[in-house]
Write a protein that holds these residues in place. Structure first.
Motif, PDB file in Angstrom:
ATOM      1  N   GLY A   9      44.343  44.211  38.442  1.00  0.00           N
ATOM      2  CA  GLY A   9      44.751  43.482  39.638  1.00  0.00           C
ATOM      3  C   GLY A   9      43.799  42.340  39.958  1.00  0.00           C
ATOM      4  N   PRO A  10      44.235  41.436  40.819  1.00  0.00           N
ATOM      5  CA  PRO A  10      43.394  40.289  41.172  1.00  0.00           C
ATOM      6  C   PRO A  10      42.250  40.679  42.099  1.00  0.00           C
ATOM      7  CG  PRO A  10      45.388  40.287  42.500  1.00  0.00           C
ATOM      8  CD  PRO A  10      45.539  41.411  41.508  1.00  0.00           C
ATOM      9  N   ALA A  11      41.236  39.835  42.131  1.00  0.00           N
ATOM     10  CA  ALA A  11      40.201  39.981  43.147  1.00  0.00           C
ATOM     11  C   ALA A  11      40.746  39.464  44.477  1.00  0.00           C
ATOM     12  CB  ALA A  11      38.961  39.200  42.752  1.00  0.00           C
ATOM     13  N   ASN A  59      29.469  46.952  36.319  1.00  0.00           N
ATOM     14  CA  ASN A  59      30.631  47.802  36.028  1.00  0.00           C
ATOM     15  C   ASN A  59      30.297  49.282  36.203  1.00  0.00           C
ATOM     16  OD1 ASN A  59      29.267  48.558  33.625  1.00  0.00           O
ATOM     17  ND2 ASN A  59      30.325  46.984  32.448  1.00  0.00           N
ATOM     18  N   GLY A  60      31.335  50.095  36.160  1.00  0.00           N
ATOM     19  CA  GLY A  60      31.170  51.527  36.393  1.00  0.00           C
ATOM     20  C   GLY A  60      30.436  52.231  35.283  1.00  0.00           C
ATOM     21  N   THR A  61      30.611  51.779  34.040  1.00  0.00           N
ATOM     22  CA  THR A  61      29.917  52.420  32.927  1.00  0.00           C
ATOM     23  C   THR A  61      28.407  52.297  33.084  1.00  0.00           C
ATOM     24  OG1 THR A  61      31.759  52.065  31.404  1.00  0.00           O
ATOM     25  CG2 THR A  61      29.597  52.397  30.431  1.00  0.00           C
ATOM     26  N   ALA A 173      34.195  55.424  41.132  1.00  0.00           N
ATOM     27  CA  ALA A 173      34.864  54.164  40.777  1.00  0.00           C
ATOM     28  C   ALA A 173      36.003  53.878  41.758  1.00  0.00           C
ATOM     29  CB  ALA A 173      35.389  54.229  39.349  1.00  0.00           C
ATOM     30  N   ARG A 174      36.674  54.943  42.202  1.00  0.00           N
ATOM     31  CA  ARG A 174      37.737  54.816  43.214  1.00  0.00           C
ATOM     32  C   ARG A 174      37.296  55.517  44.505  1.00  0.00           C
ATOM     33  NH1 ARG A 174      40.621  55.610  38.207  1.00  0.00           N
ATOM     34  NH2 ARG A 174      41.860  53.735  37.730  1.00  0.00           N
ATOM     35  N   PHE A 175      36.045  55.301  44.851  1.00  0.00           N
ATOM     36  CA  PHE A 175      35.442  55.948  46.011  1.00  0.00           C
ATOM     37  C   PHE A 175      36.261  55.683  47.277  1.00  0.00           C
ATOM     38  CE2 PHE A 175      32.619  56.398  49.594  1.00  0.00           C
ATOM     39  CZ  PHE A 175      31.740  57.419  49.246  1.00  0.00           C
ATOM     40  N   GLY A 201      32.193  52.245  43.755  1.00  0.00           N
ATOM     41  CA  GLY A 201      32.985  51.244  43.062  1.00  0.00           C
ATOM     42  C   GLY A 201      33.529  50.127  43.924  1.00  0.00           C
ATOM     43  N   GLY A 202      33.563  48.925  43.347  1.00  0.00           N
ATOM     44  CA  GLY A 202      34.208  47.789  43.983  1.00  0.00           C
ATOM     45  C   GLY A 202      35.215  47.106  43.078  1.00  0.00           C
ATOM     46  N   THR A 203      34.988  47.177  41.771  1.00  0.00           N
ATOM     47  CA  THR A 203      35.802  46.421  40.824  1.00  0.00           C
ATOM     48  C   THR A 203      37.270  46.799  40.873  1.00  0.00           C
ATOM     49  OG1 THR A 203      33.873  46.309  39.365  1.00  0.00           O
ATOM     50  CG2 THR A 203      36.013  45.753  38.404  1.00  0.00           C
ATOM     51  N   LYS A 204      37.571  48.096  40.951  1.00  0.00           N
ATOM     52  CA  LYS A 204      38.965  48.542  40.942  1.00  0.00           C
ATOM     53  C   LYS A 204      39.665  48.308  42.281  1.00  0.00           C
ATOM     54  CE  LYS A 204      38.098  52.328  37.637  1.00  0.00           C
ATOM     55  NZ  LYS A 204      38.807  51.766  36.474  1.00  0.00           N
TER      56      LYS A 204
END
Length: 348
Positions: A9-11, A59-61, A173-175, A201-204
């Motif tokens: 998805g977009p930012a 990133n999450g990794t 990651a999906r906190f 997480g913020g990226t997802k």
């Protein structure tokens, strides 16, 4: 009709605006930027943890791996679900950064039970110098099957860890999706429930590429800094991480985005339940749905423009009546119209 991943998805525009603003002029590198000072205060406020150490990575990794490396000695093992993200999707990065191994705990719908965790812990650390020593526990929240640990379940797992003198890491990651679904605070889902470190997480959920590593034990902070640098994850132009997280947290944008994603997942799940050919496998609790449908139905949907993952087989080769598992993920930008279009297509 793009439901492949919330990574795709977009930012959010406010995050992009913050990046453009951060690009003006000069700023101290490596986390010394003024925006990071504000981010640190924001995250400490969110978690009600004024002494927490806060660091950003891309990133999450890297967040999971460096945190676990900070918590684990090379001769120890990390206990996690057999469907944990650190096992299924991180290319042995946790093992690389920790120098240790993962001990997989059987799960139901992606979640470990106290009994299974205890059994796994008892199976390690009892062979002297010849075997693995017991290390931290890692909990994936939201799980890889879209399910959520309740607060009581988290407390029970961390209590089990504490019985053996072990620490617990939360892969968040999906906190935000989990937190709004549980209608709880960040503190209640973490340190108040016995969690020691968090990958926040913020990226997802609307950022470009930023995750926060939150450490509730300040004694671990310096080692984390050294490991982040040694691992190649201390960004020189750090302000662009700080700007994303700052925008993400300002005016509770992160919560609004998670609520939007979860709400569209609810609508999508309701539509799937009304279709005889689709069987939902796990009760959706956040923003992911796993479902079974025949190969020919998957092919029909994908050919018509629906985008999602088919997890356990090729939708274009094999018995057309064989049932395959699909995964649908909603992100903050998915609209009600997009969900309706998908469901209309499903109904034929």
């Amino acid at each position: 009709m793009y439901f492949a991943s919330d990574n795709a998805g977009p930012a959010h525009p406010k995050v992009m605006e913050a990046l453009m603003k951060a690009n003006e002029g000069y700023a101290t590198g490596y986390g010394g930027d003024a925006i990071m000072d504000e981010v640190r205060a924001q995250i400490r406020d969110v978690f009600e943890a004024p002494e927490a150490a806060v660091y950003l990575v891309i990133n999450g990794t890297s967040a999971n791996s460096i945190l676990l490396g900070t918590m684990t000695q090379p001769w120890e093992t990390v206990f996690c679900s057999d469907w944990a993200h650190i096992h299924k999707d991180e290319g042995h990065a946790p093992e690389f950064y920790t120098g240790s191994k993962l001990t997989l705990v059987p799960s139901t719908a992606g979640k470990m039970s106290v009994d299974d965790l205890q059994h796994a812990i008892l199976g390690e650390g009892n062979r002297g110098v010849h075997g693995s020593q017991r290390g931290p526990i890692s909990i994936t929240q939201v799980t890889e099957f879209g399910t959520i640990y309740t607060l009581d379940e988290i407390k029970a797992l961390t209590a089990t860890a504490q019985e053996f003198g072990l620490k617990t890491h939360l892969d968040g990651a999906r906190f935000a999706n989990a937190m709004v679904a549980l209608d709880c605070s960040a503190a209640e889902m973490t340190w108040k429930a016995g969690i020691d470190t968090v990958s926040f997480g913020g990226t997802k959920n609307g950022a470009v590429a930023v995750e926060a590593c939150v450490i509730f034990d300040p004694d671990l902070a310096w080692e984390f800094e050294l490991r982040r640098k040694r691992g190649g994850h201390l960004l020189s132009k750090h302000r662009f991480l700080s700007a994303q997280m700052n925008a993400y947290l300002t005016d509770d944008l992160w919560l609004d985005l998670a609520r939007a994603a979860n709400a569209q997942c609810v609508q999508l799940a309701e539509g799937l339940r009304g279709h005889d050919g689709a069987d939902i496998l796990f009760e959706p609790q956040a923003n992911m749905i796993f479902f079974n449908m025949t190969r020919q139905e998957h092919k029909r949907m994908l050919d018509a423009g629906a985008v999602y993952y088919v997890e356990n087989g090729d939708p274009y080769a094999g018995d057309p009546e064989e049932r395959l598992m699909g995964r649908l993920v909603t992100d903050w930008s998915i609209t009600a119209a997009c969900v309706t279009q998908f469901l209309d297509l499903l109904r034929g």
